[in-house]
Enzyme design. Sequence first.
Site, PDB file in Angstrom:
ATOM      1  N   ALA A  29       0.839  -1.193   0.000  1.00  0.00           N
ATOM      2  CA  ALA A  29       0.000   0.000   0.000  1.00  0.00           C
ATOM      3  C   ALA A  29       0.876   1.245   0.000  1.00  0.00           C
ATOM      4  O   ALA A  29       1.890   1.296   0.688  1.00  0.00           O
ATOM      5  CB  ALA A  29      -0.903  -0.007   1.234  1.00  0.00           C
ATOM      6  N   TYR A  30       0.451   2.232  -0.754  1.00  0.00           N
ATOM      7  CA  TYR A  30       1.197   3.489  -0.826  1.00  0.00           C
ATOM      8  C   TYR A  30       0.573   4.500   0.128  1.00  0.00           C
ATOM      9  O   TYR A  30      -0.619   4.766   0.074  1.00  0.00           O
ATOM     10  CB  TYR A  30       1.246   4.000  -2.271  1.00  0.00           C
ATOM     11  CG  TYR A  30       2.238   3.170  -3.044  1.00  0.00           C
ATOM     12  CD1 TYR A  30       3.552   3.565  -3.149  1.00  0.00           C
ATOM     13  CD2 TYR A  30       1.874   1.931  -3.560  1.00  0.00           C
ATOM     14  CE1 TYR A  30       4.490   2.763  -3.788  1.00  0.00           C
ATOM     15  CE2 TYR A  30       2.802   1.129  -4.201  1.00  0.00           C
ATOM     16  CZ  TYR A  30       4.108   1.543  -4.308  1.00  0.00           C
ATOM     17  OH  TYR A  30       5.036   0.745  -4.916  1.00  0.00           O
ATOM     18  N   VAL A  31       1.418   5.018   1.008  1.00  0.00           N
ATOM     19  CA  VAL A  31       1.001   5.990   2.009  1.00  0.00           C
ATOM     20  C   VAL A  31       1.069   7.397   1.422  1.00  0.00           C
ATOM     21  O   VAL A  31       0.237   8.248   1.712  1.00  0.00           O
ATOM     22  CB  VAL A  31       1.900   5.874   3.259  1.00  0.00           C
ATOM     23  CG1 VAL A  31       1.547   6.906   4.305  1.00  0.00           C
ATOM     24  CG2 VAL A  31       1.828   4.464   3.836  1.00  0.00           C
ATOM     25  N   VAL A  82      -3.296   5.286  -0.396  1.00  0.00           N
ATOM     26  CA  VAL A  82      -3.675   6.082  -1.556  1.00  0.00           C
ATOM     27  C   VAL A  82      -3.976   5.094  -2.683  1.00  0.00           C
ATOM     28  O   VAL A  82      -3.134   4.265  -3.021  1.00  0.00           O
ATOM     29  CB  VAL A  82      -2.497   7.004  -1.970  1.00  0.00           C
ATOM     30  CG1 VAL A  82      -2.825   7.749  -3.254  1.00  0.00           C
ATOM     31  CG2 VAL A  82      -2.133   7.946  -0.848  1.00  0.00           C
TER      32      VAL A  82
END
Length: 165
Positions: A29-31, A82
């Site tokens: 997951a992209y923060v 995101v």
Amino acid sequence: MAKEIERKFLVKSDGWRSEVSSSSDFLQAYVASGDDRSVRVRIMDDKRAKLTIKIGRELLARDEFEYEIPLADAEEMANAAVGIVLEKTRHEVRHGGYTWEVDVYDGAYKGLVVAEVEIEDEGALPDIPDWIGEEITGDRRYSNMVMATEDLSGELCHGVPSAAR
């Protein structure tokens, strides 16, 4: 400073499967993301987690910083991701003195199979296994950050050879 130098390819057949030395399930997951940087969290086998910061515009070579973090923190960050949370199984395959990482995607990108090989310098020429297809190094569509922040699943998963799935 850590430097990641890697080449990326599509996988055209399942010839790699008999050579797998290890496998791990990833939730990625992209923060945060920007034009030249990203912050991601990766959960491996629901047991451990890493936070990774990548800086640089080039997809062949970038600065990379990676840290083990508590699983609970990673899960909380993944919930605030995101875009799309990527799901994949990473298989390690040793070939010609290099370790190839074959990512078999699930979820939104189910059917996509990509192989990466980390190299010691930009001029290194690893022996390319016969199950490797088109080189996609530098094709931003296959950047995990782009795949997560822009839904390219229809485009990237269309026409993937069934033997590679």
